[in-house]
Motif scaffolding. Sequence first.
Motif, short mmCIF file in Angstrom:
data_model
loop_
_atom_site.label_atom_id
_atom_site.label_comp_id
_atom_site.label_asym_id
_atom_site.label_seq_id
_atom_site.Cartn_x
_atom_site.Cartn_y
_atom_site.Cartn_z
N GLU A 1 10.74 12.28 -9.02
CA GLU A 1 11.83 11.19 -8.65
C GLU A 1 11.89 10.85 -7.13
OE1 GLU A 1 14.02 9.54 -10.39
OE2 GLU A 1 12.90 9.95 -12.27
N PRO A 2 11.93 11.91 -6.41
CA PRO A 2 11.80 11.43 -4.77
C PRO A 2 10.78 10.39 -4.54
CG PRO A 2 11.61 13.75 -4.81
CD PRO A 2 11.49 13.24 -6.25
N ALA A 3 9.62 10.37 -5.33
CA ALA A 3 8.63 9.23 -4.99
C ALA A 3 9.12 7.83 -5.57
CB ALA A 3 7.27 9.54 -5.40
N ARG A 4 9.70 7.95 -6.62
CA ARG A 4 10.43 6.61 -7.46
C ARG A 4 11.59 5.90 -6.60
NH1 ARG A 4 9.95 5.85 -12.65
NH2 ARG A 4 11.95 5.58 -13.31
N TYR A 5 12.19 7.06 -5.79
CA TYR A 5 13.14 6.32 -4.84
C TYR A 5 12.70 5.69 -3.76
CZ TYR A 5 17.26 8.73 -7.43
OH TYR A 5 17.92 9.13 -8.41
N ALA A 6 11.64 6.45 -3.03
CA ALA A 6 10.82 5.76 -1.85
C ALA A 6 10.19 4.52 -2.29
CB ALA A 6 9.71 6.72 -1.55
N SER B 1 0.87 -1.20 0.18
CA SER B 1 -0.16 0.06 0.12
C SER B 1 0.86 1.31 0.02
CB SER B 1 -0.95 -0.05 1.27
OG SER B 1 -1.92 -1.27 1.10
N ALA B 2 2.03 1.17 0.74
CA ALA B 2 2.97 2.31 0.64
C ALA B 2 3.43 2.54 -0.77
CB ALA B 2 4.10 2.35 1.47
N ILE B 3 3.84 1.36 -1.37
CA ILE B 3 4.28 1.64 -2.89
C ILE B 3 3.20 2.20 -3.81
CG2 ILE B 3 4.88 0.01 -4.83
CD1 ILE B 3 6.20 -1.63 -2.84
N VAL B 4 1.71 1.72 -3.50
CA VAL B 4 0.92 2.21 -4.23
C VAL B 4 0.93 3.92 -4.12
CG1 VAL B 4 -1.77 2.60 -4.50
CG2 VAL B 4 -0.65 0.54 -4.20
N LEU B 5 1.08 4.41 -2.71
CA LEU B 5 1.12 5.68 -2.50
C LEU B 5 2.31 6.37 -3.07
CD1 LEU B 5 0.03 5.79 1.37
CD2 LEU B 5 -1.38 6.26 -0.75
N ALA C 1 -1.42 8.85 -20.60
CA ALA C 1 -0.52 8.84 -19.28
C ALA C 1 -1.10 8.81 -17.98
CB ALA C 1 0.46 10.27 -19.55
N SER C 2 -2.20 9.58 -17.87
CA SER C 2 -2.85 9.46 -16.41
C SER C 2 -3.24 8.20 -16.23
CB SER C 2 -3.87 10.42 -16.34
OG SER C 2 -3.30 11.90 -16.35
N GLY C 3 -3.90 7.56 -17.15
CA GLY C 3 -4.60 6.18 -16.98
C GLY C 3 -3.56 4.99 -16.82
N ARG C 4 -2.47 5.42 -17.50
CA ARG C 4 -1.18 4.37 -17.21
C ARG C 4 -0.63 4.49 -15.77
NH1 ARG C 4 1.55 0.94 -16.01
NH2 ARG C 4 3.15 -0.37 -17.26
N ALA C 5 -0.53 5.74 -15.14
CA ALA C 5 -0.06 5.98 -13.84
C ALA C 5 -0.92 5.35 -12.96
CB ALA C 5 0.14 7.58 -13.72
N LEU C 6 -2.36 5.58 -13.06
CA LEU C 6 -3.40 4.99 -12.17
C LEU C 6 -3.16 3.56 -12.18
CD1 LEU C 6 -5.33 5.97 -10.02
CD2 LEU C 6 -6.99 5.75 -12.05
N TYR C 7 -3.13 3.16 -13.06
CA TYR C 7 -3.19 1.62 -13.30
C TYR C 7 -1.91 1.10 -12.79
CZ TYR C 7 -2.32 -2.91 -15.19
OH TYR C 7 -1.83 -4.37 -15.54
N GLY C 8 -0.61 1.51 -12.96
CA GLY C 8 0.54 1.21 -12.34
C GLY C 8 0.38 1.41 -10.86
N ALA C 9 -0.11 2.30 -10.44
CA ALA C 9 -0.24 2.43 -9.03
C ALA C 9 -0.93 1.21 -8.45
CB ALA C 9 -0.98 3.64 -8.53
#
Length: 330
Positions: A80-85, A66-70, A278-286
Amino acid sequence: MKISLLFALAAVAALSVALRVPLATTVLGLIAFGVLHNVLELRYVAGRFGAVLRGRFLLVLFGLISAIVLCRLAAMFVGEPARYAEILVGYAVLAAGCAYALRGWPLGLAASVLVLAAAVSLAFPGYHFVVLAHLHNVVPLFFLWEFAGRLPRPAVFRWTQVAWVLIVPALVLLGAADFALGGVPASTVAAFAGDPGRIVAASAPPGSSTIIGARFLVVFAFLQTMHYFVWVYFLPRHAPDAARAFERRAPWLTGRRAWALGGGLGAALAVLFVIDYASGRALYGAFASYHAYLEFPVLLALLLPSGAASSQLVFRQTASERQEPAAVST
């Protein structure tokens, strides 16, 4: 030989399409089967490996993922900071799997390897996410290898899986299919996805040449298509015992309801994909993080059952379930 031949035919068809239209195969395949395969894969994994995914371990994994989803949702805004997290939390998921599956010095060795791997991933985040994307498509090999244990002649089936998961992609990456490549033009079928370079970048190492990028995209499109074949068609059809085991744990999501949930959510997200890919892909990926990251601790428990997992990781079948696949030919 029947199901091995089925996989061979599916692989030939998937590779043909991937070589011809890799961009459209990647984009349209994700829209059509992305959400549905998430639901069906979670159902299979939670049902088949229920001895692992339970109690405190399941709660720990759910919290970490769930933290990864966030993190993935935050990446839409902070980058980038979120990717490192996500990288750090991702390794925490692996650490949880190792802690479950190992004891003693093997656990200490695994921890050292994870620390070193995390340092490399943080130093080269672009490579980390490309490897993660391809690794996710390779994971079915391990589940299919385990599934083969119920077949009368598992070797034929297992080597068929090795062929399409490892050998075919290796040949493509080495240039054996370059004669069939026509570059990666922006397909009119998937033009709404925008700049094809962004899609290639998600599947190819940073700084790849055009031909290398095209090879990696073909491999990704091919493996993604076979990935959907495994989760949407093959395992629901040939491993119904996993679905029944899941339904005993979640009777509110039985049979057609799981398919309806996957199909309904997929149709809703498809609208967003077409409006703003792009937004759909990001939401799906989460939200796909749940099925993508849940695979790894299960695999660790499957491959390294030397600690607590050795007494809890049980892949038993009832007498009826042992008999059920008997009519299935490898």
